[in-house]
Design a protein around this motif. Structure first.
Motif, PDB file in Angstrom:
ATOM      1  N   MET A   1       0.857  -1.196   0.000  1.00 14.34           N
ATOM      2  CA  MET A   1       0.000   0.000   0.000  1.00 14.34           C
ATOM      3  C   MET A   1       0.887   1.239   0.000  1.00 14.34           C
ATOM      4  N   ALA A   2       0.568   2.199  -0.839  1.00 15.36           N
ATOM      5  CA  ALA A   2       1.292   3.464  -0.915  1.00 15.36           C
ATOM      6  C   ALA A   2       0.344   4.599  -0.552  1.00 15.36           C
ATOM      7  N   ILE A   3       0.853   5.561   0.211  1.00 15.62           N
ATOM      8  CA  ILE A   3       0.064   6.711   0.633  1.00 15.62           C
ATOM      9  C   ILE A   3       0.513   7.910  -0.193  1.00 15.62           C
ATOM     10  N   GLU A   4      -0.420   8.495  -0.930  1.00 14.75           N
ATOM     11  CA  GLU A   4      -0.114   9.621  -1.802  1.00 14.75           C
ATOM     12  C   GLU A   4      -0.575  10.920  -1.154  1.00 14.75           C
ATOM     13  N   HIS A   5       0.154  11.997  -1.460  1.00 15.50           N
ATOM     14  CA  HIS A   5      -0.186  13.346  -0.997  1.00 15.50           C
ATOM     15  C   HIS A   5      -0.178  13.449   0.531  1.00 15.50           C
ATOM     16  N   ALA A   6       0.829  12.897   1.163  1.00 15.08           N
ATOM     17  CA  ALA A   6       0.992  13.048   2.612  1.00 15.08           C
ATOM     18  C   ALA A   6       1.868  14.268   2.879  1.00 15.08           C
ATOM     19  N   ASP A   7       1.371  15.211   3.677  1.00 13.18           N
ATOM     20  CA  ASP A   7       2.176  16.386   3.980  1.00 13.18           C
ATOM     21  C   ASP A   7       3.295  16.021   4.946  1.00 13.18           C
ATOM     22  N   PHE A   8       4.211  16.972   5.166  1.00 12.26           N
ATOM     23  CA  PHE A   8       5.385  16.662   5.978  1.00 12.26           C
ATOM     24  C   PHE A   8       5.012  16.399   7.429  1.00 12.26           C
ATOM     25  N   ASP A   9       4.007  17.129   7.950  1.00  9.89           N
ATOM     26  CA  ASP A   9       3.566  16.862   9.324  1.00  9.89           C
ATOM     27  C   ASP A   9       3.016  15.443   9.456  1.00  9.89           C
ATOM     28  N   GLY A  10       2.258  15.011   8.443  1.00 12.62           N
ATOM     29  CA  GLY A  10       1.745  13.651   8.476  1.00 12.62           C
ATOM     30  C   GLY A  10       2.845  12.613   8.399  1.00 12.62           C
ATOM     31  N   VAL A  11       3.872  12.888   7.585  1.00  6.57           N
ATOM     32  CA  VAL A  11       4.990  11.960   7.484  1.00  6.57           C
ATOM     33  C   VAL A  11       5.750  11.880   8.808  1.00  6.57           C
ATOM     34  N   GLU A  12       5.914  13.010   9.483  1.00  7.00           N
ATOM     35  CA  GLU A  12       6.594  13.004  10.782  1.00  7.00           C
ATOM     36  C   GLU A  12       5.796  12.213  11.811  1.00  7.00           C
ATOM     37  N   ARG A  13       4.484  12.353  11.781  1.00  5.97           N
ATOM     38  CA  ARG A  13       3.651  11.589  12.716  1.00  5.97           C
ATOM     39  C   ARG A  13       3.733  10.092  12.412  1.00  5.97           C
ATOM     40  N   LEU A  14       3.749   9.743  11.137  1.00  5.31           N
ATOM     41  CA  LEU A  14       3.899   8.336  10.771  1.00  5.31           C
ATOM     42  C   LEU A  14       5.226   7.779  11.260  1.00  5.31           C
ATOM     43  N   ALA A  15       6.287   8.558  11.118  1.00  5.68           N
ATOM     44  CA  ALA A  15       7.595   8.105  11.596  1.00  5.68           C
ATOM     45  C   ALA A  15       7.605   7.953  13.107  1.00  5.68           C
ATOM     46  N   ALA A  16       6.917   8.878  13.814  1.00  4.96           N
ATOM     47  CA  ALA A  16       6.902   8.809  15.274  1.00  4.96           C
ATOM     48  C   ALA A  16       6.124   7.598  15.771  1.00  4.96           C
ATOM     49  N   VAL A  17       5.014   7.277  15.083  1.00  7.25           N
ATOM     50  CA  VAL A  17       4.170   6.202  15.574  1.00  7.25           C
ATOM     51  C   VAL A  17       4.691   4.823  15.166  1.00  7.25           C
ATOM     52  N   THR A  18       5.395   4.741  14.051  1.00  8.20           N
ATOM     53  CA  THR A  18       5.903   3.439  13.594  1.00  8.20           C
ATOM     54  C   THR A  18       7.342   3.185  13.995  1.00  8.20           C
ATOM     55  N   GLY A  19       8.028   4.218  14.491  1.00  9.80           N
ATOM     56  CA  GLY A  19       9.427   4.050  14.886  1.00  9.80           C
ATOM     57  C   GLY A  19      10.404   4.044  13.733  1.00  9.80           C
ATOM     58  N   GLY A  20      10.020   4.585  12.593  1.00  7.93           N
ATOM     59  CA  GLY A  20      10.894   4.609  11.423  1.00  7.93           C
ATOM     60  C   GLY A  20      11.560   5.952  11.221  1.00  7.93           C
ATOM     61  N   ASP A  21      12.438   6.020  10.202  1.00 10.58           N
ATOM     62  CA  ASP A  21      13.136   7.245   9.841  1.00 10.58           C
ATOM     63  C   ASP A  21      12.501   7.868   8.611  1.00 10.58           C
ATOM     64  N   VAL A  22      12.557   9.201   8.545  1.00  8.55           N
ATOM     65  CA  VAL A  22      12.096   9.930   7.373  1.00  8.55           C
ATOM     66  C   VAL A  22      13.290  10.119   6.433  1.00  8.55           C
ATOM     67  N   VAL A  23      13.215   9.590   5.212  1.00  7.72           N
ATOM     68  CA  VAL A  23      14.313   9.694   4.238  1.00  7.72           C
ATOM     69  C   VAL A  23      13.762  10.260   2.940  1.00  7.72           C
ATOM     70  N   SER A  24      14.644  10.906   2.187  1.00  8.71           N
ATOM     71  CA  SER A  24      14.249  11.498   0.907  1.00  8.71           C
ATOM     72  C   SER A  24      14.681  10.655  -0.279  1.00  8.71           C
ATOM     73  N   THR A  25      15.659   9.772  -0.076  1.00  8.81           N
ATOM     74  CA  THR A  25      16.122   8.888  -1.156  1.00  8.81           C
ATOM     75  C   THR A  25      16.301   7.483  -0.600  1.00  8.81           C
ATOM     76  N   PHE A  26      16.499   6.528  -1.523  1.00  8.53           N
ATOM     77  CA  PHE A  26      16.742   5.132  -1.156  1.00  8.53           C
ATOM     78  C   PHE A  26      18.165   4.711  -1.535  1.00  8.53           C
ATOM     79  N   ASP A  27      19.102   5.662  -1.497  1.00  6.75           N
ATOM     80  CA  ASP A  27      20.476   5.357  -1.902  1.00  6.75           C
ATOM     81  C   ASP A  27      21.159   4.402  -0.933  1.00  6.75           C
TER      82      ASP A  27
END
Length: 223
Positions: A1-27
């Motif tokens: 599942m992919a989430i489209e049009h998530a703003d930056f605040d929403g992405v930060e909340r997702l990272a906080a609740v799932t324990g993941g990191d926010v990244v801009s690339t997959f290098d």
């Protein structure tokens, strides 16, 4: 599942609740901490589709859904929830707490009444009025609960005079009881701020010497 049009605040909340990191690339995926959750699903709330994440790893964020029959009910529920969260935040910053149920106001009024006896001049009158204003709080609490405020407040004052300084109003049974036993407490910082704001407002009103009011505009003839 992919989430489209998530703003930056929403992405930060997702990272906080799932324990993941926010990244801009997959290098360098080996340097990235992936978030975890047990359930990711699309659900309907009213007429809107939202993504629900359940069983999250971190749990540092959550969503609260408010439902009501009208916008007025929702606004009131949101205001009450906001007030509760602000009190919780203030309690975390200042962990001290005091007894609720009108106990603190009765204690302060009792201390002021004792000091009035040793204060000469008109200052004693202002202090006595301040004590009466403090005793209005347990009276308002009793009235809002549908009980006899005069009976309960006099019982509360007698209990405090006997040395039971932790007694307040028990609105479940319409009596007075020990607030520490019932677990009825308030935030010290919130109570202090309310008391100071009310005192400053009363002082500002007392400083008004006169009120200048403009004369009403005269009606023209024929109207």
């Amino acid at each position: 599942m992919a989430i489209e049009h998530a703003d930056f605040d929403g992405v930060e909340r997702l990272a906080a609740v799932t324990g993941g990191d926010v990244v801009s690339t997959f290098d360098h995926p080996e340097l990235v901490t992936l978030g975890e959750c047990e359930v990711v699903e699309e659900i309907m709330i009213g007429e809107d589709k939202v993504i629900r994440l359940g069983g999250c790893k971190s749990g540092e964020a959550c969503s609260i859904v408010l439902r009501g029959a009208s916008s007025h009910v929702l606004d009131e529920a949101e205001r009450s929830l906001h007030d509760a969260l602000c009190i919780l935040q203030a309690t975390v910053k200042e962990p001290r707490s005091i007894c609720g149920g009108g106990c603190t106001e009765t204690l302060m009024a009792q201390a002021i009444d004792r000091e009035v006896e040793n204060t000469p001049g008109k200052k004693a009158l202002a202090m006595a009025a301040y004590a009466r204003a403090l005793r209005q709080m347990p009276s308002i609490i009793a009235d809002n609960g549908g009980y006899d405020s005069a009976e309960l407040v006099t019982q509360l004052r007698a209990k405090h005079a006997a040395g039971h300084s932790t007694y307040g109003l028990d609105m479940y049974n319409g009596t007075i009881a020990d607030m520490t036993t019932l677990g009825v407490t308030e935030s010290y910082k919130s109570k202090y701020q309310v008391l100071m704001s009310a005192s400053e407002a009363a002082e500002m009103i007392l400083r008004v010497d006169d009120i200048i009011k403009c004369a009403p505009r005269q009606r023209e003839q024929g109207y």
